[in-house]
Design a protein around this motif. Structure first.
Motif, mmCIF file in Angstrom:
data_model
loop_
_atom_site.group_PDB
_atom_site.id
_atom_site.type_symbol
_atom_site.label_atom_id
_atom_site.label_comp_id
_atom_site.label_asym_id
_atom_site.label_seq_id
_atom_site.Cartn_x
_atom_site.Cartn_y
_atom_site.Cartn_z
ATOM 1 N N GLY A 165 -2.020 22.560 -5.083
ATOM 2 C CA GLY A 165 -3.000 23.538 -4.620
ATOM 3 C C GLY A 165 -4.090 22.982 -3.732
ATOM 4 O O GLY A 165 -5.188 23.540 -3.662
ATOM 5 N N ILE A 166 -3.810 21.888 -3.007
ATOM 6 C CA ILE A 166 -4.783 21.281 -2.103
ATOM 7 C C ILE A 166 -4.391 21.617 -0.670
ATOM 8 O O ILE A 166 -3.235 21.402 -0.283
ATOM 9 C CB ILE A 166 -4.823 19.750 -2.267
ATOM 10 N N PRO A 167 -5.312 22.100 0.156
ATOM 11 C CA PRO A 167 -4.985 22.286 1.570
ATOM 12 C C PRO A 167 -4.610 20.940 2.198
ATOM 13 O O PRO A 167 -5.102 19.887 1.784
ATOM 14 C CB PRO A 167 -6.284 22.824 2.174
ATOM 15 N N THR A 168 -3.751 20.979 3.187
ATOM 16 C CA THR A 168 -3.327 19.746 3.832
ATOM 17 C C THR A 168 -3.235 19.954 5.338
ATOM 18 O O THR A 168 -2.899 21.049 5.810
ATOM 19 C CB THR A 168 -1.986 19.249 3.251
ATOM 20 N N VAL A 169 -3.576 18.928 6.083
ATOM 21 C CA VAL A 169 -3.571 18.967 7.544
ATOM 22 C C VAL A 169 -2.517 18.004 8.058
ATOM 23 O O VAL A 169 -2.503 16.826 7.678
ATOM 24 C CB VAL A 169 -4.948 18.582 8.119
ATOM 25 N N ALA A 170 -1.623 18.505 8.905
ATOM 26 C CA ALA A 170 -0.600 17.673 9.539
ATOM 27 C C ALA A 170 -0.995 17.434 10.985
ATOM 28 O O ALA A 170 -1.165 18.383 11.754
ATOM 29 C CB ALA A 170 0.761 18.354 9.467
ATOM 30 N N VAL A 171 -1.163 16.172 11.344
ATOM 31 C CA VAL A 171 -1.504 15.799 12.723
ATOM 32 C C VAL A 171 -0.205 15.436 13.434
ATOM 33 O O VAL A 171 0.480 14.483 13.048
ATOM 34 C CB VAL A 171 -2.489 14.623 12.758
ATOM 35 N N LEU A 172 0.134 16.194 14.457
ATOM 36 C CA LEU A 172 1.430 16.065 15.115
ATOM 37 C C LEU A 172 1.328 15.235 16.392
ATOM 38 O O LEU A 172 0.285 15.196 17.060
ATOM 39 C CB LEU A 172 1.986 17.448 15.448
ATOM 40 N N ALA A 173 2.440 14.603 16.740
ATOM 41 C CA ALA A 173 2.533 13.824 17.982
ATOM 42 C C ALA A 173 3.319 14.594 19.018
ATOM 43 O O ALA A 173 3.991 14.010 19.878
ATOM 44 C CB ALA A 173 3.180 12.472 17.704
ATOM 45 N N ASN A 174 3.231 15.914 18.963
ATOM 46 C CA ASN A 174 3.921 16.785 19.922
ATOM 47 C C ASN A 174 3.105 18.051 20.102
ATOM 48 O O ASN A 174 2.266 18.387 19.256
ATOM 49 C CB ASN A 174 5.326 17.132 19.426
ATOM 50 N N PRO A 175 3.314 18.778 21.199
ATOM 51 C CA PRO A 175 2.569 20.024 21.407
ATOM 52 C C PRO A 175 3.008 21.107 20.429
ATOM 53 O O PRO A 175 4.169 21.155 20.000
ATOM 54 C CB PRO A 175 2.913 20.415 22.851
ATOM 55 N N LEU A 176 2.084 21.980 20.088
ATOM 56 C CA LEU A 176 2.395 23.164 19.303
ATOM 57 C C LEU A 176 2.979 24.237 20.222
ATOM 58 O O LEU A 176 2.752 24.222 21.419
ATOM 59 C CB LEU A 176 1.113 23.685 18.641
ATOM 60 N N PRO A 177 3.784 25.176 19.684
ATOM 61 C CA PRO A 177 4.019 25.447 18.271
ATOM 62 C C PRO A 177 5.211 24.695 17.671
ATOM 63 O O PRO A 177 5.539 24.918 16.513
ATOM 64 C CB PRO A 177 4.278 26.954 18.262
ATOM 65 N N GLU A 178 5.874 23.823 18.436
ATOM 66 C CA GLU A 178 7.010 23.092 17.887
ATOM 67 C C GLU A 178 6.545 22.144 16.787
ATOM 68 O O GLU A 178 5.396 21.709 16.763
ATOM 69 C CB GLU A 178 7.732 22.303 18.982
ATOM 70 N N VAL A 179 7.466 21.836 15.909
ATOM 71 C CA VAL A 179 7.205 20.884 14.836
ATOM 72 C C VAL A 179 8.238 19.779 14.929
ATOM 73 O O VAL A 179 9.439 20.041 15.027
ATOM 74 C CB VAL A 179 7.289 21.559 13.442
ATOM 75 N N MET A 180 7.763 18.551 14.930
ATOM 76 C CA MET A 180 8.666 17.404 14.947
ATOM 77 C C MET A 180 8.271 16.457 13.820
ATOM 78 O O MET A 180 7.085 16.161 13.651
ATOM 79 C CB MET A 180 8.598 16.682 16.296
ATOM 80 N N PRO A 181 9.274 16.020 13.022
ATOM 81 C CA PRO A 181 10.694 16.347 13.132
ATOM 82 C C PRO A 181 10.978 17.792 12.718
ATOM 83 O O PRO A 181 10.293 18.338 11.859
ATOM 84 C CB PRO A 181 11.350 15.350 12.166
ATOM 85 N N ALA A 182 12.001 18.370 13.344
ATOM 86 C CA ALA A 182 12.329 19.771 13.092
ATOM 87 C C ALA A 182 12.709 20.019 11.639
ATOM 88 O O ALA A 182 12.544 21.141 11.138
ATOM 89 C CB ALA A 182 13.474 20.192 14.015
ATOM 90 N N GLN A 183 13.178 18.976 10.949
ATOM 91 C CA GLN A 183 13.552 19.120 9.540
ATOM 92 C C GLN A 183 12.369 19.500 8.663
ATOM 93 O O GLN A 183 12.558 19.974 7.538
ATOM 94 C CB GLN A 183 14.183 17.823 9.012
ATOM 95 N N HIS A 184 11.165 19.302 9.155
ATOM 96 C CA HIS A 184 9.978 19.597 8.348
ATOM 97 C C HIS A 184 9.300 20.900 8.752
ATOM 98 O O HIS A 184 8.147 21.147 8.396
ATOM 99 C CB HIS A 184 8.986 18.434 8.445
ATOM 100 N N THR A 185 10.031 21.749 9.472
ATOM 101 C CA THR A 185 9.471 23.035 9.890
ATOM 102 C C THR A 185 9.088 23.891 8.691
ATOM 103 O O THR A 185 8.031 24.538 8.679
ATOM 104 C CB THR A 185 10.475 23.782 10.777
ATOM 105 N N ALA A 186 9.925 23.885 7.651
ATOM 106 C CA ALA A 186 9.615 24.681 6.453
ATOM 107 C C ALA A 186 8.337 24.183 5.779
ATOM 108 O O ALA A 186 7.510 24.990 5.318
ATOM 109 C CB ALA A 186 10.787 24.633 5.475
#
Length: 367
Positions: A165-186
């Protein structure tokens, strides 16, 4: 946020540090673009060609395109001069002027702790992510776990935060809205659904050349009050993040492992070389960051009266230019005192309630 903020990022010849330099001189992006070429060359020491690019507003067409991209994809752009920009990140010398974000902006200004580690995490590393997140959830209301959504420890840290139940922030090395790696889209969708955020400094027109990962790590470190390395071999991106955290005067912590485990070699060496504080429980993190004073320390403890200091003590106190802790080495370099003189003055400041000694031979200004 103005179009000038994004245009500054899009102007040829203006990198991250160049933008920081110009903002320190002119205050905001709009003032930069309003400056004449002579001032940009003379006062800001820009090359003639770079100054011409600014005066001719070369980045504005690309900025208009980027704003349209953000609107289409529900991406929020935040400039470093906006009140929503995370204050901790703005303290670092190479902060990104513009952040692109999906999710809850407030998560970036929570009590953030970064958890990073190897991409080849072991069951031990995953268990420690869960234990630390569980403890933080119980002990620190308003905490937030920051990581990079990579394979291994990063995604384990995000999942542990979500499970507790803790909010979490993911800092990406790619532009949004894509998610990399794609396996972690969920996982990324779960982060957004549970009050977290996805963040990047990269606009949609960025040319990907594989160099963004290490640059991304400075943002992970910069957003956080401290960095915990869960597992790492002798080299890897998580150790780079730890180095950034140390450079930014943030607390560096590490989880120990068996000396025979290759995935704990990096963390064990950090601890052995006194580059990181040993962490066994969430309580160790709480104490290292002084989060044990409660949710709003400023409301719980009255500010002490200004102590009477000697001129030498006041001079040393002036070396603490921010609230960030400083090492004895940094103080020595800043004040020019020999170790004996420095130690005597630090004792005096401690007795006066002006500074507090922290683990790792660091000192924090209290007034």
């Amino acid at each position: 946020m103005t179009i000038e903020d994004i245009a500054l990022q899009m102007t040829p010849g203006i990198g991250v540090k160049g933008a920081v330099h110009l903002l320190e001189l002119f205050g905001d992006a709009r003032s930069i673009f309003a400056a004449p070429q002579e001032e940009l060359v003379g006062r800001a020491a820009l090359r003639e060609e770079t100054a011409r690019q600014i005066v001719r507003r070369k980045g504005f067409a690309a900025a208009e395109k980027e704003l349209a991209h953000c609107r289409r994809n529900s991406i929020t752009a935040i400039a470093s001069t906006d009140p929503e920009y995370p204050a901790l990140l703005r303290e670092i010398p190479d902060y990104p002027h513009v952040l692109y974000l999906m999710g809850d902006t407030a998560a970036l200004s929570a009590r953030c702790i970064s958890m990073v580690g190897t991409r080849t995490a072991t069951p031990y590393g995953q268990v420690m992510c869960n234990r630390l997140a569980e403890g933080l959830a119980a002990q620190v209301p308003g905490s937030c776990i920051v990581s990079g959504l990579a394979f291994g420890i990063d995604v384990a840290a995000h999942r542990a935060a979500l499970d507790n139940g803790i909010p979490t922030v993911a800092v990406l090395a790619n532009p949004l809205p894509e998610v990399m790696p794609a396996q972690h889209t969920a996982v990324a969708h779960d982060i957004l659904d549970h009050g977290g955020a996805l963040v990047t400094e990269l606009h949609s027109q960025t040319r990907q050349n594989g160099t963004a990962y290490l640059a991304r790590n400075r943002i992970i470190a910069g957003l956080s009050a401290g960095c915990v390395v869960i597992e790492s071999p002798d080299s890897g991106g998580s150790l780079v993040t730890a180095q950034y955290a140390d450079d930014y005067n943030r607390a560096v912590m590490a989880v120990p492992g068996r000396v025979t485990d290759r995935m704990s070699a990096g963390t064990n060496h950090l601890i052995r070389n006194r580059k990181a504080q040993l962490v066994l429980t969430a309580g160790d993190i709480v104490r290292e960051l002084m989060w044990d004073f409660g949710t709003a320390p400023a409301l719980l403890r009255q500010k002490p009266a200004t102590p009477q200091l000697t001129p030498d003590e006041a001079g040393l106190l002036g070396c603490f230019r921010t609230d960030a802790p400083l090492t004895v080495e940094a103080l020595t370099e800043s004040c020019g005192l020999n170790p004996g003189e420095l130690a005597t003055l630090l004792v005096g400041l401690e007795l006066a309630g002006a500074v507090r000694q922290l683990p790792g031979n660091r000192y924090m200004k209290l007034i």
